[in-house]
Design an enzyme around this catalytic site. Sequence first.
Site, short mmCIF file in Angstrom:
data_model
loop_
_atom_site.label_atom_id
_atom_site.label_comp_id
_atom_site.label_asym_id
_atom_site.label_seq_id
_atom_site.Cartn_x
_atom_site.Cartn_y
_atom_site.Cartn_z
CB CYS A 75 -44.78 58.44 73.34
SG CYS A 75 -43.32 57.36 73.42
CG HIS A 147 -50.70 52.13 67.19
ND1 HIS A 147 -49.35 51.88 67.24
CD2 HIS A 147 -50.93 53.14 68.06
CE1 HIS A 147 -48.78 52.69 68.11
NE2 HIS A 147 -49.72 53.47 68.62
CD GLU A 193 -42.29 54.19 67.97
OE1 GLU A 193 -42.79 55.32 68.17
OE2 GLU A 193 -41.56 53.61 68.79
CB CYS A 202 -43.82 51.01 70.12
SG CYS A 202 -45.11 52.23 69.75
N GLY A 205 -47.90 51.14 70.92
CA GLY A 205 -48.01 50.02 69.98
C GLY A 205 -48.33 48.72 70.69
#
Length: 269
Positions: A75, A147, A193, A202, A205
């Site tokens: 993250c 992703h 997510e 994100c 992301g």
Amino acid sequence: MGVSFTKMHGLGNDFIILDGRNTPLSLSTALISRLCDRRTGIGCDQLVTLSPPTRDGADVLVRFFNPDGSEAGACGNASRCVAALLGGNPTLQTQNGLLPTSQENGLISVLMGKPHLDWQSIPLAHDCDTAHLPLHDGAACSMGNPHLTLFRSIEDATSMGPALETDPLFPERVNVGFADILSRTHIRLRVWERGAGLTLACGSGACAAVVNAARRGLVERTCRVTMECGSLTITWQDDDSVLMTGPAQTVFTGTLDENWLNDGLTATP
């Protein structure tokens, strides 16, 4: 005594951080979900725990948990928050390896590692071209978690995100990014997510969006990625590692009530 916590956010992507470096934490899936609940708990997109590192060169072991109790491998926004909380330039131990950090002029940079581009490492259910998937012509990579980037309107995130998160092509589910290419150096992004739903930002992301867009020749390897509450600068460096830079902010600190922790909530008939 209760358990102390820190509430932080990176571009609106918010986190509860529990420090277990001195006192080990015991967290069940049910407790994680209760803590993340925005009505009956503290509320957050992800819960983050800190523990003593187990690898040489690391300053802290960091784990990330979604509101459904599942664990995420990476993250980016939470990593910046942890670095800001600890101060200095800590190296974070995560499932995605060691992540060096640095801070300058109020911004935190995290070296997020190299993207995984082959289908087995993402992972996908079967072999296919990960730059041109047989799924809305998206592109996929892993930044420690899988992703999918779709190059279409960000307004499609709410309607398409839930089904794509659990598409059979992604056996471990997937984070779904909807990327508007505004220029060669600017992307607008919204991410659905896995385990959390639609979030304001994100970090991993954003890294994936730049990597996937650059693979398609749509952008340069350094891009500004704008989300609902601000922007990150993402650079896919010459050594293939991805550098993410952006802000992080502490919202408040507090202590969890011991009775709430021990007894939970009693439903009223």
